[in-house]
Design a protein around this motif. Structure first.
Motif: not given
Ligand code: I3S
Ligand code: MG
Ligand code: MG
Length: 380
Positions: A223-235
């Protein structure tokens, strides 16, 4: 809007089940392949095919999403038309009905009366899944369903899906071809600007299950919207590949010879090849290669929207390759133009209205994109 992500994860898993069920019986599968003609066909291929799985998955996603988010009615677009021809040459409009029996009756018509196959498929379509994904469950997102629209590629890499080569994906690395390259792609974009904001990728055939009979899949989301940038994995990049001294570029095996030639002459560039546009972008997302580029307009909005959202969540992006090359040649140093998803190419016809016309370049690290563009500018 985090509920939309959770719903898309559920439907992508149901889609993966449909894809697996359809492949289970070779005899059944042969019934399910149909050639695309006219305006529906990707001109890149001599022959372009769709399967019943493509059509069912697209309609199932449309049905399930509209049931929970009626605001999205009319704003869910997909690669396929919803008609399929049966063995008798009758064209059937495939829809997912409210009642299981109705869906089963409709599917039996497409499947030349094969009730067993129809009921197996119906079960997968009407299955109630409660997919658990902790990170997705804790996500907060203030975005209204009235502001977004969706692109679906029910199966990307249909040719690999039809061929059905049983390659398994290595733990670190990728398959150049085979079933793992077939992906379900669901991308969400803003109606007003066309910016991709949410993406779900489901890979139904990652590896064989423990018994070696069926397949296990995996999913990714971002998800990439406004301040939110989250992904199901971090590596961001597997450890074994962290200190690369070369630029690794992933291409389609059908890429133009001139592009391959220019890149081959560079000493610090490693060229690799894989099938499926979505799968190639997934390799970039996972940090397995630096960039994926395609010099022709043979990918479409439904191929790139979902993985583009994941790349943005990780700080990367997808740009129009031709625009990047022109900007470089003209010395303009404005922001790198990113692909958008809301406007058709009005001068084109049929599926080409939604083509990524200028080719694409996908990257995690923008300096890798710049290096590649610099190497190609003025030469292709
Ligand atoms: O399978 P569908 O959903 O129709 O999407 C296709 C893309 O539109 C093509 O661009 C891909 O071809 P390349 O992988 O050669 O770019 C093509 O890859 P493939 O030729 O390896 O199957 C697919 O990803
Ligand atoms: Mg595709
Ligand atoms: Mg497709």
């Amino acid at each position: 809007m985090a509920e939309l992500l959770r719903l898309l994860l559920d439907v992508s898993e149901k889609a993966a089940n449909v894809a697996r069920v359809c492949r289970q019986e070779a005899a059944l599968f042969e019934l399910l392949v149909q050639e695309k003609k006219g305006a529906d066909k990707n001109k890149k291929f001599l022959k372009d095919f769709k399967t019943l799985a493509d059509v069912i998955i697209q309609e199932m996603i449309r049905h399930d999403v509209c049931a929970q988010f009626p605001e999205l009615n009319g704003f869910i677009h997909g690669e396929e038309s919803n008609t399929f021809e049966n063995g008798l040459g009758e064209s059937v409009t495939v829809t997912v009905c409210a009642k299981e029996e109705e869906t089963a009756a409709l599917l039996a018509k497409v499947l030349d009366g094969d009730q067993t196959a129809a009921s197996l498929l119906t079960k997968a379509i009407h299955q109630k899944l409660q997919f658990r994904d902790e990170k997705a469950e804790s996500l907060q997102l203030s975005l209204s369903p009235d502001d977004v629209a969706i692109w679906i590629d029910p199966i990307d890499g249909t040719s690999q899906y039809i061929e059905g080569k049983e390659e398994e994906e290595p733990d670190e690395g990728f398959c150049p071809s085979g079933l793992p390259c077939a992906l379900v792609l669901i991308g969400v974009y803003l109606r007003a600007t066309g910016q991709p904001v949410m993406g779900v990728i489901n890979q139904p055939f990652k590896c064989k299950d423990f018994m070696g009979q069926g397949w296990r899949g995996q999913h990714f989301w971002g998800v990439s919207y406004g301040d939110v940038n989250v992904c199901s994995f971090t590596q961001r990049r597997p450890l074994c590949l962290q200190k690369r001294d070369h630029l690794s570029v992933l291409l389609s095996s059908s890429e133009k010879p001139v592009v391959k030639d220019v890149l081959t002459t560079l000493s610090n560039v490693k060229l690799m090849y894989a099938s499926g546009a979505g799968y190639k972008i997934l390799c970039v997302i996972q940090g397995l290669v630096d960039v994926y580029l395609l010099s022709e307009g043979s990918t479409f909005k439904w191929d790139s929207c979902a993985p583009h959202a994941l790349l943005r969540a990780l700080g990367g992006g997808i740009s129009d390759l031709n625009e990047c090359l022109h900007s470089y040649v003209n010395g303009s140093d404005g922001p790198r133009p990113e692909l958008t998803y809301h406007e058709p190419n009005n001068r084109s016809q049929g599926v080409d209205r939604w083509a990524n016309r200028g080719g694409i370049i996908a990257y995690l690290d923008s300096s890798m994109c710049d290096k590649t563009v610099a190497a190609l500018a003025g030469k292709i």
